[in-house]
Design an enzyme around this catalytic site. Structure first.
Site: not given
Ligand code: ATR
Length: 280
Positions: A21, A70, A91, A106, A131-132, A134, A157, A224
């Site tokens: 940054s 955050k 952020n 973001d 992913g689900a 943040g 999940t 990145y």
């Molecule tokens: P961020 O703020 O970067 O999104 P987070 O809130 O900790 O980080 O969320 C991480 C996400 O990456 C989650 O959706 C996690 O899946 P789960 O909820 O099932 O744990 C996902 N994740 C992390 N490692 C992963 C992997 N190897 N394969 C698929 N999904 C992954």
């Protein structure tokens, strides 16, 4: 010693040494003939508020916020923009007297990179986001505003993907179908596949079928500087030729914050070129 005549900004995190940054914002300021003082602030875990208080007391005008603060910034803010409310995280902050205005750029940075820099319009396209957490949560409304034909959130999940899908449908101003699924329930091929999971930070491969990549699709990893992540390798092995990482998203969210603070939106082309690490 900071120059007392310059407006002061900072990025706060832990760790913070890796942050780009200061480089980005100093380059933006130089490009438009402004001078600012932009530093890195390392806050101890649990010490976010004290470090921000001291920065504000010394005349600080604004801050970027990175991991793991955050959510602390969300709690610290007095005025949360809708983007921050939807993301559940902050952020960027702007300080005016007792007010702490808070944003989350973001998601809008991601969409700007996709649509403007990578020339990948989302309207009418099938979009899959992995992913689900943040990162996905912050991206949902800006993605939906582009009116894809469908947005599918996939997560290990499943319940977290379902919750985010329901949240997005509830808050979106446009009527786009949003589905939350497990990896084994994803059907069909997608025009845009976004990895917003944290898998790439640990060099892990999400349990994703290579069938999700439609011919001509874009595979985009929101991390990145990590080269060809396992996700991007999977895409490449499935003959996807449009591969990108999140360097453009990084630059675009910074440009949004800069414009919010300084009233001028800088061009990101030079910064993106300088920060790009080849995908190899
Ligand atoms: P961020 O703020 O970067 O999104 P987070 O809130 O900790 O980080 O969320 C991480 C996400 O990456 C989650 O959706 C996690 O899946 P789960 O909820 O099932 O744990 C996902 N994740 C992390 N490692 C992963 C992997 N190897 N394969 C698929 N999904 C992954």
């Amino acid at each position: 010693m900071p120059d007392p005549t310059l407006d002061r900004y900072a990025v706060i995190g832990n760790p913070i040494e890796q942050s780009k940054s200061p480089f980005i914002h100093t380059a933006f300021a130089q490009a438009i003939g402004q001078s600012i003082d932009y530093t890195k602030l390392l806050a101890p875990l649990g010490g976010f508020a004290a470090v921000v208080d001291a920065f504000r007391a010394n005349g600080g005008r604004g801050m970027n916020v990175t991991a793991p603060f955050k959510l602390d910034a969300f709690a610290y803010a007095t005025d949360l923009a809708p983007s921050a409310q939807m993301a559940g995280a902050v952020n960027a902050m702007k300080f005016e007297g007792d007010k702490v205005y808070a944003e989350n750029f973001d998601g809008v940075g991601l969409v700007r990179d996709l649509v403007h820099n990578l020339k990948c319009p989302l309207q009418g396209r099938r979009v899959l986001i992995l992913g689900a957490g943040g990162a996905t949560r912050g991206a949902l409304l800006p993605l939906l505003a582009e009116q894809p034909s469908e947005l599918v959130i996939v997560n290990r999940t499943v319940v977290k993907a379902q919750e985010l899908a329901a949240l997005a449908q509830q808050h979106s101003a446009v009527q786009v179908p949003v589905l939350g699924l497990g990896y084994d329930a994803v059907q069909g091929a997608f025009d845009v596949v976004l990895n917003a999971s944290s898998s790439s930070l640990r060099a892990e491969l999400p349990p994703l079928s290579a069938d999700v990549f439609a011919p001509g699709c874009l595979a985009y990893d929101l991390t990145y500087g990590k080269g060809l992540t396992p996700f991007l390798q999977l895409a490449q092995q499935a003959d996807v030729t449009r591969l990108a990482d999140g360097v453009g998203m990084l630059a675009e969210q910074a440009a949004e914050a800069f414009a919010w603070w300084r009233g001028v939106r800088p061009d990101t082309t030079a910064v993106i070129a300088q920060l790009t690490v080849p995908l190899a």
